[in-house]
Design an enzyme around this catalytic site. Structure first.
Site, PDB file in Angstrom:
ATOM      1  N   HIS A 166     -15.895   1.767  35.698  1.00  0.00           N
ATOM      2  CA  HIS A 166     -15.031   2.997  35.468  1.00  0.00           C
ATOM      3  C   HIS A 166     -13.824   2.627  35.963  1.00  0.00           C
ATOM      4  CE1 HIS A 166     -16.149   3.238  39.549  1.00  0.00           C
ATOM      5  NE2 HIS A 166     -15.407   4.205  39.999  1.00  0.00           N
ATOM      6  N   ASP A 197     -10.274   0.713  42.757  1.00  0.00           N
ATOM      7  CA  ASP A 197     -10.877  -0.129  43.679  1.00  0.00           C
ATOM      8  C   ASP A 197     -12.040  -0.972  42.860  1.00  0.00           C
ATOM      9  OD1 ASP A 197     -12.241   2.488  43.674  1.00  0.00           O
ATOM     10  OD2 ASP A 197     -13.803   1.661  45.177  1.00  0.00           O
TER      11      ASP A 197
HETATM   12 FE    FE Z   1     -15.477   2.800  44.219  1.00  0.00          FE
HETATM   13 ZN    ZN Z   2     -15.125   5.024  41.881  1.00  0.00          ZN
END
Ligand code: FE
Ligand code: ZN
Length: 256
Positions: free
Chosen positions: A55, A59
């Site tokens: 996704h 991060d």
């Molecule tokens: Fe994450």
């Molecule tokens: Zn996430």
């Protein structure tokens, strides 16, 4: 054929960038930070062959551009999200041959944490990004509780011995909530003991397994009478079905 090993590369506070390696070749899943990946590849004398992304959160994709500057490799990711450097846009039903490591993975659409989140499943392993954590699940940033509930149901249908590679080390904090939501579940004691032992030895509490999550993860146990009863107590009303239970648990955990 070389054997595949899957090792964690730590990033930020509690992220795991999972590295699939065989021979001198490596593939990374969700490289949020390039630095620890580059260090690992160089110290292990590995050649990067591909990047897999679940996704669009920083991060998980923040390292793509810098890795691509050094390695010209394909980037796999969700068709419905904007992923830096993406070369292969995926949706449920797609199958990929992960370059260089001889691994075939299928793609599941698992919206909830983000709207286009995907997971990779095959050959006994699951890369679930921020959808499923051990004893917990991702926050609902873009999707609905009903979507997340059905995404977790897809995981629940996988074989029990499937190894679950989550993208964060959240097990112990999730267990604190699990104990509130499912207080008499003896599986929580066993999971906490195994997680503490792994962490004390300097290892992740992961991978988990689908069987373990079905036994210990309150978000996958909405059909259990004890979990449903505790969610109903929290809501202060009778709950109608597993989506209602899931929704209550997710809201409860958000303010836990
Ligand atoms: Fe994450
Ligand atoms: Zn996430």
């Amino acid at each position: 054929m070389n054997t595949i090993t899957i090792v964690p590369i730590r990033a930020f506070q509690d992220n795991y960038i999972w590295c699939v390696r065989t021979g001198a070749v490596a593939v990374v899943v969700d490289p949020g930070d390039a630095e620890p990946v580059l260090e690992y590849l160089s110290s292990e004398k590995l050649q990067l062959a591909a990047i897999l992304t679940t996704h669009h959160h920083g991060d998980h994709v923040g390292g793509n551009t810098r890795l691509l500057a050094k390695y010209n490799v394909p980037v796999f990711g969700p068709a419905r999200e904007k992923i830096p450097g993406i070369t292969r846009a995926l949706k449920e039903g797609d199958t990929i041959e992960v370059p260089g490591v001889g691994l075939t993975l299928g793609v599941l659409d698992v919206p909830g944490h983000t709207a286009g989140h995907i997971a990779y499943y095959g050959e006994g392993v699951l890369f679930c990004g921020d959808t499923l954590f051990s004893c917990g699940c991702g926050r609902l940033f873009e999707g609905t509780a009903a979507q997340m509930h059905s995404s977790l149901a897809k995981f629940a249908a996988l074989p029990g011995d499937t190894l679950v590679y989550c993208a964060h080390e959240y097990t112990l904090s999730n267990l604190r909530f699990a104990r509130a939501a499912d207080p008499d579940n003896p599986a929580l004691d066993r999971r906490e003991a195994s997680a503490r032992a792994a962490l004390a030895a300097g290892h992740p509490s992961l991978p988990s397994t689908i069987a373990l999550e079905l036994a210990a993860n309150p978000f996958m146990r909405g059909g259990d009478p004890a979990v449903a009863a505790s969610a109903s107590r929290r809501a202060g009303r009778a709950l109608s079905g597993s989506v209602d239970v899931f929704t209550t648990l997710r809201q409860w955990k958000d303010s836990f």
